[in-house]
Write a protein that holds these residues in place. Structure first.
Motif, PDB file in Angstrom:
ATOM      1  N   TYR A  83       1.168  -1.309   0.285  1.00  0.00           N
ATOM      2  CA  TYR A  83      -0.397  -0.177   0.125  1.00  0.00           C
ATOM      3  C   TYR A  83       1.010   0.975  -0.005  1.00  0.00           C
ATOM      4  O   TYR A  83       0.296   2.566   0.269  1.00  0.00           O
ATOM      5  CB  TYR A  83      -0.899  -0.261   1.309  1.00  0.00           C
ATOM      6  CG  TYR A  83      -2.192  -0.995   1.095  1.00  0.00           C
ATOM      7  CD1 TYR A  83      -3.099  -1.206   0.675  1.00  0.00           C
ATOM      8  CD2 TYR A  83      -1.870  -2.407   1.604  1.00  0.00           C
ATOM      9  CE1 TYR A  83      -4.077  -1.556   0.400  1.00  0.00           C
ATOM     10  CE2 TYR A  83      -2.466  -3.471   1.483  1.00  0.00           C
ATOM     11  CZ  TYR A  83      -3.932  -3.034   0.438  1.00  0.00           C
ATOM     12  OH  TYR A  83      -5.312  -4.231   0.952  1.00  0.00           O
ATOM     13  N   ARG A  84       1.968   0.871   0.328  1.00  0.00           N
ATOM     14  CA  ARG A  84       2.810   2.159  -0.486  1.00  0.00           C
ATOM     15  C   ARG A  84       3.035   2.224  -1.838  1.00  0.00           C
ATOM     16  O   ARG A  84       3.792   1.096  -2.542  1.00  0.00           O
ATOM     17  CB  ARG A  84       4.887   2.330  -0.135  1.00  0.00           C
ATOM     18  CG  ARG A  84       4.063   2.424   2.011  1.00  0.00           C
ATOM     19  CD  ARG A  84       5.143   1.905   2.575  1.00  0.00           C
ATOM     20  NE  ARG A  84       5.592   2.321   4.187  1.00  0.00           N
ATOM     21  CZ  ARG A  84       5.522   1.399   4.998  1.00  0.00           C
ATOM     22  NH1 ARG A  84       4.994   0.114   3.979  1.00  0.00           N
ATOM     23  NH2 ARG A  84       4.857   0.917   5.645  1.00  0.00           N
ATOM     24  N   GLN A  85       3.470   3.224  -2.566  1.00  0.00           N
ATOM     25  CA  GLN A  85       3.829   3.231  -3.814  1.00  0.00           C
ATOM     26  C   GLN A  85       4.735   2.990  -4.419  1.00  0.00           C
ATOM     27  O   GLN A  85       5.597   2.491  -5.284  1.00  0.00           O
ATOM     28  CB  GLN A  85       2.922   4.935  -4.648  1.00  0.00           C
ATOM     29  CG  GLN A  85       1.365   4.987  -4.575  1.00  0.00           C
ATOM     30  CD  GLN A  85       1.253   6.143  -5.106  1.00  0.00           C
ATOM     31  OE1 GLN A  85       1.937   7.090  -5.608  1.00  0.00           O
ATOM     32  NE2 GLN A  85      -0.673   6.203  -5.722  1.00  0.00           N
ATOM     33  N   SER A  86       6.110   3.894  -3.025  1.00  0.00           N
ATOM     34  CA  SER A  86       7.305   3.352  -4.100  1.00  0.00           C
ATOM     35  C   SER A  86       7.792   1.986  -3.788  1.00  0.00           C
ATOM     36  O   SER A  86       8.044   1.181  -4.557  1.00  0.00           O
ATOM     37  CB  SER A  86       8.011   4.389  -2.860  1.00  0.00           C
ATOM     38  OG  SER A  86       7.782   3.673  -1.861  1.00  0.00           O
ATOM     39  N   GLU A  87       6.158   1.404  -3.307  1.00  0.00           N
ATOM     40  CA  GLU A  87       6.864  -0.541  -2.815  1.00  0.00           C
ATOM     41  C   GLU A  87       5.890  -1.367  -4.369  1.00  0.00           C
ATOM     42  O   GLU A  87       5.838  -2.003  -4.475  1.00  0.00           O
ATOM     43  CB  GLU A  87       6.703  -1.028  -1.524  1.00  0.00           C
ATOM     44  CG  GLU A  87       7.068  -0.568  -0.829  1.00  0.00           C
ATOM     45  CD  GLU A  87       7.068  -1.354   0.843  1.00  0.00           C
ATOM     46  OE1 GLU A  87       5.214  -1.784   0.890  1.00  0.00           O
ATOM     47  OE2 GLU A  87       7.184  -0.536   1.723  1.00  0.00           O
ATOM     48  N   ARG A  88       5.491  -0.644  -5.038  1.00  0.00           N
ATOM     49  CA  ARG A  88       4.264  -0.163  -6.206  1.00  0.00           C
ATOM     50  C   ARG A  88       4.734  -0.388  -7.617  1.00  0.00           C
ATOM     51  O   ARG A  88       4.382  -0.657  -8.467  1.00  0.00           O
ATOM     52  CB  ARG A  88       2.880  -0.610  -5.946  1.00  0.00           C
ATOM     53  CG  ARG A  88       2.026  -0.617  -5.470  1.00  0.00           C
ATOM     54  CD  ARG A  88       1.280   0.489  -4.765  1.00  0.00           C
ATOM     55  NE  ARG A  88       0.254   0.039  -5.713  1.00  0.00           N
ATOM     56  CZ  ARG A  88      -0.363  -1.292  -5.621  1.00  0.00           C
ATOM     57  NH1 ARG A  88      -0.399  -2.227  -4.528  1.00  0.00           N
ATOM     58  NH2 ARG A  88      -2.061  -1.294  -6.695  1.00  0.00           N
ATOM     59  N   LEU A  89       5.951  -0.208  -8.335  1.00  0.00           N
ATOM     60  CA  LEU A  89       6.915   0.659  -8.417  1.00  0.00           C
ATOM     61  C   LEU A  89       6.411  -1.046 -10.232  1.00  0.00           C
ATOM     62  O   LEU A  89       6.534  -0.178 -11.140  1.00  0.00           O
ATOM     63  CB  LEU A  89       8.344   0.615  -8.960  1.00  0.00           C
ATOM     64  CG  LEU A  89       8.604   2.156  -8.011  1.00  0.00           C
ATOM     65  CD1 LEU A  89       9.994   2.035  -8.053  1.00  0.00           C
ATOM     66  CD2 LEU A  89       7.921   2.576  -8.402  1.00  0.00           C
ATOM     67  N   ASP A  90       7.168  -2.154 -10.326  1.00  0.00           N
ATOM     68  CA  ASP A  90       7.072  -2.756 -11.357  1.00  0.00           C
ATOM     69  C   ASP A  90       5.196  -2.629 -11.734  1.00  0.00           C
ATOM     70  O   ASP A  90       4.884  -3.249 -12.744  1.00  0.00           O
ATOM     71  CB  ASP A  90       7.130  -4.070 -10.523  1.00  0.00           C
ATOM     72  CG  ASP A  90       8.935  -3.989  -9.929  1.00  0.00           C
ATOM     73  OD1 ASP A  90       9.932  -3.557 -11.011  1.00  0.00           O
ATOM     74  OD2 ASP A  90       9.183  -5.220  -9.558  1.00  0.00           O
ATOM     75  N   THR A  91       4.030  -2.137 -10.720  1.00  0.00           N
ATOM     76  CA  THR A  91       3.148  -2.305 -10.709  1.00  0.00           C
ATOM     77  C   THR A  91       2.801  -1.643 -12.316  1.00  0.00           C
ATOM     78  O   THR A  91       1.890  -2.017 -13.258  1.00  0.00           O
ATOM     79  CB  THR A  91       1.866  -2.683 -10.004  1.00  0.00           C
ATOM     80  OG1 THR A  91       2.492  -2.940  -9.036  1.00  0.00           O
ATOM     81  CG2 THR A  91       0.863  -1.615 -10.159  1.00  0.00           C
ATOM     82  N   TYR A  92       3.653  -0.346 -12.380  1.00  0.00           N
ATOM     83  CA  TYR A  92       2.928   0.755 -13.295  1.00  0.00           C
ATOM     84  C   TYR A  92       3.705   0.534 -14.747  1.00  0.00           C
ATOM     85  O   TYR A  92       2.578   0.971 -16.031  1.00  0.00           O
ATOM     86  CB  TYR A  92       3.742   2.228 -12.960  1.00  0.00           C
ATOM     87  CG  TYR A  92       2.971   2.134 -10.916  1.00  0.00           C
ATOM     88  CD1 TYR A  92       1.261   3.016 -10.651  1.00  0.00           C
ATOM     89  CD2 TYR A  92       3.919   2.748 -10.599  1.00  0.00           C
ATOM     90  CE1 TYR A  92       1.077   2.609  -9.156  1.00  0.00           C
ATOM     91  CE2 TYR A  92       3.403   2.577  -9.059  1.00  0.00           C
ATOM     92  CZ  TYR A  92       2.202   2.172  -8.552  1.00  0.00           C
ATOM     93  OH  TYR A  92       1.811   2.597  -6.829  1.00  0.00           O
TER      94      TYR A  92
END
Length: 486
Positions: A83-92
């Motif tokens: 739920y932190r965007q910095s941990e979701r970079l591969d998602t984008y």
């Protein structure tokens, strides 16, 4: 029957949380609870230049202090983690690639210096067309490199079509029109997504059904809706709350108003239930008739978006002070004493010992009716926690005493010495007999010197009750010490 809604609040950890974070959390949480849905806390930390490491914990602490708890979030997990965007970079990245492949986005190699010069030129010429001029659109890297203002690391921009819809439906405002967006950057040169892409992707993947945010985001909504459609996704419902405003109608900001800082309220000694109630009344009518006091559960029970007033609510601290005082008076003295102790422990100003806490509990009823903030308690009661020889008499208090002060002290000391029981009633009876009846002095002047001697101040909690709390030895020691200075 309304379907369970999923809502979120998504603050950026760029400093002390803004009071608007609590304001938005309150309304998001209310609708989630009203529909039996979920409330999600997401941390949008893609702005690395402004990121502050301790800010995220402040968000957690202040929202929990207000009892605005989330069902899913960085610290509690959930089915859509992380739920932190910095941990979701591969998602984008796949979504960016899809937009590029479909011709809905393009690489831009313009340097920051060129973009700054472009903005300045548009402002100087008062150009009717502003925003990015699409110099990079349709060019290869080599073609663009041959032109001035080239940067080695490109960004990705969305391609906004000429016929982009500029109107959308708002739950609160009805049909809303917004200005035409330019070709917004959706992926920065450092590989981090901008807010505009990340918020669309995350809201979609996390199943957010309602996006409730401040009206400053109205101008961004057409590009968000456009991104949903470019990606073949269904947009959520949108609701834009009115901005909080200062008494001069300006937008409330942390730079100009300390009350914009969410932690400020805790530092000042406001009760969380009072602040929560205050936020309920911003842009929303009282829950029941003219009564402005209402619990969050009562707020949820009658919650309806149609009741939201779109006129920017005034952040009136006088109203909050009144509410806080009202809530203070609903507490039992024991509970209030605990809140006072907790407040000073939080600020680091005072951590009472067990004996001091018992004194505080006994003294709290004397000040409860006079308190507006928890932070006002210790100044009113400091004399109870000060050694007899350390009481400092305020200059204005000493000057206010008349020539009767020595006579009053000379009569009061033996009257109190003769008492067998040093309780409030006995103390009052003895002093009235010795000073008012015996010396013929009006109570105002008879008791003033005693108050100053005991507390060092002209204003204090009720005098006779204070003497009982101090006890015989301290009371007499202070009176004698003060008498020697007269």
């Amino acid at each position: 029957m309304t379907s369970p809604a999923r809502l979120r609040v998504a603050p950026s950890p760029t400093g002390d949380p803004h009071v608007g974070t609590a304001y938005m959390s309150l309304f998001n949480l209310a609708y989630a609870r009203k529909t039996g849905g979920q409330f999600v806390l997401r941390i949008e930390d893609t702005d690395r230049a402004r990121y502050q490491a301790d800010s995220e914990q402040q968000v957690f602490d202040t929202l929990r202090w207000l009892d605005l708890d989330w069902d899913e979030g960085p610290d509690v997990g959930g089915p859509y983690a992380p739920y932190r965007q910095s941990e979701r970079l591969d998602t984008y990245r796949p979504f960016v690639e899809q937009l590029l492949a479909d011709g809905h986005a393009y690489y831009c190699w313009c340097s920051p210096e060129r973009l700054t010069a472009l903005r300045e030129e548009q402002q100087r010429t008062k150009s009717p067309v502003t925003g990015y001029d699409r110099l990079c659109y349709g060019k290869t890297r080599e073609e663009r490199a041959a032109l001035p203002g080239f940067s080695e690391n490109p960004v990705v921009r969305m391609l906004v079509p000429d016929d982009v819809p500029l109107e959308f439906d708002d739950i609160i405002r009805g049909r809303v029109a917004a200005p035409r967006p330019d070709d917004q950057v959706i992926l920065k040169a450092d590989g981090f997504p901008t807010y505009h892409l990340a918020v669309v992707v995350d809201d979609h993947l996390m199943g957010i059904t309602h996006v409730v945010r401040g009206e400053e985001w109205i101008s961004s909504t057409p590009k968000h809706v456009l991104l949903y459609r470019m990606l073949g996704l269904t947009p959520p419902a949108f609701a834009h709350m009115p901005l909080l405003r200062n008494t001069d109608k300006s937008k409330i900001s942390k730079r100009k108003n300390p009350a914009a800082r969410l932690t400020w309220f805790r530092e000042q000694g406001y009760l969380p239930e009072a602040l929560r109630n205050f936020l309920q009344l911003l842009a929303y009518p009282p829950v029941e008739g003219d009564s402005e006091l209402a619990t969050f559960a009562e707020f949820v029970a009658g919650f309806d978006w149609a009741k939201v007033n779109t006129v920017g609510p005034i952040f009136d601290l006088k109203k909050l002070d009144w509410l806080n005082g009202a809530y203070i008076r609903t507490l039992s003295p024991s509970a209030l004493a605990d809140r006072i102790a907790e407040h000073y422990a939080y600020t680091g100003e005072w951590t009472p010992s067990a004996a001091e806490l018992e004194t505080l509990r006994a003294a709290t009823p004397l000040i409860q009716e006079r308190l507006t903030l928890l932070s006002e308690a210790l100044p009113k009661l400091q004399f109870l926690f000060t050694a007899d020889d350390d009481v400092v008499v305020e200059e204005d208090a000493a000057k206010a005493l008349n020539e009767d002060a020595p006579r009053v002290l000379d009569a009061a000391i033996p009257a109190l010495e003769a008492l067998e029981s040093f309780d409030t009633a006995s103390v009052e009876a003895a002093l009235r007999a010795a000073l008012v009846d015996g010396l013929g002095i009006k109570p105002k002047f008879a008791f003033g010197p005693l108050r100053v001697a005991l507390t060092g101040s002209r204003v204090s909690p009720p005098l006779f009750e204070s003497m009982e709390l101090l006890g015989r030895d301290s009371t007499l020691a202070r009176l004698r010490r003060f008498r020697t200075s007269r």
